[in-house]
Each structure stands twice: as structure tokens, then as C-alpha cells.
Design a protein around this motif. Structure first.
Motif, PDB file in Angstrom:
ATOM      1  N   GLU A  11     -26.573  47.333  37.768  1.00  0.00           N
ATOM      2  CA  GLU A  11     -25.696  46.305  38.341  1.00  0.00           C
ATOM      3  C   GLU A  11     -25.576  45.110  37.403  1.00  0.00           C
ATOM      4  N   GLU A  12     -26.678  44.704  36.801  1.00  0.00           N
ATOM      5  CA  GLU A  12     -26.635  43.608  35.828  1.00  0.00           C
ATOM      6  C   GLU A  12     -25.801  43.993  34.613  1.00  0.00           C
ATOM      7  N   ARG A  15     -22.102  43.571  35.122  1.00  0.00           N
ATOM      8  CA  ARG A  15     -21.660  42.183  35.030  1.00  0.00           C
ATOM      9  C   ARG A  15     -21.743  41.658  33.597  1.00  0.00           C
ATOM     10  N   ARG A  18     -18.778  42.901  31.571  1.00  0.00           N
ATOM     11  CA  ARG A  18     -17.552  42.147  31.868  1.00  0.00           C
ATOM     12  C   ARG A  18     -17.575  40.782  31.181  1.00  0.00           C
ATOM     13  N   ASP A 104     -19.659  35.372  36.563  1.00  0.00           N
ATOM     14  CA  ASP A 104     -20.261  36.162  37.643  1.00  0.00           C
ATOM     15  C   ASP A 104     -21.765  36.363  37.432  1.00  0.00           C
TER      16      ASP A 104
END
Length: 256
Positions: A11-12, A15, A18, A104
Motif C-alpha cells: 500500500e505504501e 502511494r 504515484r 497522499d
């Protein structure tokens, strides 16, 4: 004891990937928009506007007190140059832009050196050699290797191009924080450093000089790092993700 390295979660990584892509787009857009006659303050202001358009924020502004949106380092400035109204870009200059963007809850960090016109042979050697050192360092960043292997690859390339290596400043882990472990030197020293494992995100960033490796910090602003002999310097930086196979360049130069 602080960790020797950080393994980011999927999940990290999503982000971080991105944020890194956004940072790369700002870097490339800013380099394309820079023109002789602009002040470095105007270039910094433009960088702030480009970052704001992404929905992100500068990762550098106010970081440990740094006053700029990005670092702008011209000619003999190695890193940490601050945008100034009295520094006007000349067509013969080379300009290093180092950009960080928060988005984010993740970070991107990347640097590029560019010029405006055909450069003399020694400046071409400086820029090409520094960029080659970056890419050879990235190629060495394979799962199961060690940080030392990255350092050795960068150092070998720098020596081949007859460029000196700034030793006071090094690459680093990055992703959720701007500076995470481990440090990634551009030269070999004692020990191998941490083993590279999938999920590690590293900033590899050679800072190479035409002349001496020795540098000095501007006493007037406490940030600007210059070569001690006044010869020119170049700086390139990519964020990479260690994978089971080849490293993934998260800030790949898509348009430069």
C-alpha cells in the motif's frame, strides 16, 4: 537502535509510486520551461506553482528551515541552492534542479542537471559522466546485492570519467519520509551496508565535480553548497524500488 533499512508495504509503495511520478513530471516540465534571463527566484516560484497544480506540496520548503520550494544549483553550486532575485540564468549556465513533492502521505525526490546551449567538452564530460554514474549505480541495485555495490558502481564510473565525488552528501532511503535509512554513498568505504531487499525505496544521487571533491557551505545563507575551487558540478537523482528482479525506476525521465 534505528532500522538499517525500511521495507515498504504494498500500500505504501502504491502511494510512493504515484508521488514519484508526480515529482518526475514537475521536474521535466520545469526544465522545459526554464529560460536564460529568468532569475532563480522566478524558477523557484514557477516550481511552486507546478507542484501546487498537482495537488501536492513541496517536500523541501521549511524542511529543517530550507526556504525554497526546490533546490536550484547553478554551475559551481553542488546542491541546496536557494532561488534568488539577483541570480539570473545565462545561456551558458548549467542548472541542477532537485525537487521533492509530498502527495497522499508519500514522497517523491529527484534531480536533473541541464543546460541551454551546446556546452564545452569538459562540461559535457561532467554532465554525461554524472548521469552515467547514476544509471550504473541503479543497474547494481539488484535484490541480494548490498548498498556497497551501488556505491562501487557509481565510484567506478566517476573515476572512469575523471570526475571527483562529493563525500559530504549522499543518497538515501525515501518514501514516507524524505530521508529514510539507509544512506547510499557515491563512494566505497568500510562495510557492505544493508542487503537490498524487495520493498526498499532508495534515492541514488551522484554529485560529481570537475575539480576538487572539496566543498563549502555559503555562510550567508547556511545552505548553498559550492565547490571549493569554483569548478562546476552536476547532480542527477532517481528514486528506485528494489524488486525481485531489476530495480524499478520510479522517477524515470519520460520526456528529457
Amino acid at each position: 537502535m534505528p532500522p538499517a533499512r525500511i521495507i515498504h508495504t504494498p500500500e505504501e509503495i502504491s502511494r510512493i509510486r504515484r508521488a514519484a511520478m508526480i515529482t518526475a513530471s514537475v521536474r521535466d516540465d520545469l526544465a522545459a520551461m526554464a529560460r536564460p534571463g529568468m532569475t532563480t527566484f522566478e524558477l523557484d516560484t514557477l516550481a511552486g506553482e507546478l507542484i501546487a497544480r498537482t495537488g501536492g506540496k513541496s517536500a523541501f520548503k521549511n524542511y529543517c528551515g530550507f526556504p525554497g520550494n526546490i533546490c536550484i544549483s547553478v554551475n559551481d553550486v553542488v546542491i541546496h541552492g536557494i532561488g534568488r532575485t539577483d541570480v539570473v540564468l545565462n545561456e551558458r549556465d548549467i542548472v541542477s534542479i532537485d525537487i521533492g513533492v509530498k502527495f497522499d502521505g508519500a514522497l517523491g525526490d529527484t534531480a536533473l542537471t541541464f543546460g541551454f546551449t551546446e556546452q564545452p567538452a569538459d562540461i559535457k564530460r561532467l554532465m554525461n559522466g554524472t548521469q552515467n554514474a547514476l544509471m550504473e549505480g541503479i543497474a547494481a541495485a539488484r535484490c541480494g546485492a548490498f548498498v556497497h555495490d551501488i556505491s562501487a558502481a557509481v565510484e567506478k564510473c566517476a573515476r572512469r570519467h575523471k570526475l571527483s565525488i562529493v563525500r559530504e552528501y549522499v543518497g538515501h532511503g525515501c518514501g514516507i519520509e524524505l530521508h529514510e535509512p539507509p544512506q547510499v554513498p557515491n563512494y566505497t568505504g568500510s562495510g557492505r551496508g544493508p542487503r537490498l531487499e524487495p520493498g526498499m525505496v532508495l534515492c541514488i544521487e551522484p554529485m560529481l565535480n570537475l575539480g576538487t571533491e572539496s566543498v563549502k557551505v555559503d555562510r550567508a545563507d547556511g545552505w548553498t553548497v559550492r565547490t571549493r575551487d569554483g569548478q562546476w558540478s552536476a547532480h542527477y537523482e532517481h528514486m528506485i524500488l528494489i524488486t525481485e528482479n531489476e530495480p524499478e525506476i520510479l522517477t524515470w525521465q519520460k520526456t528529457m
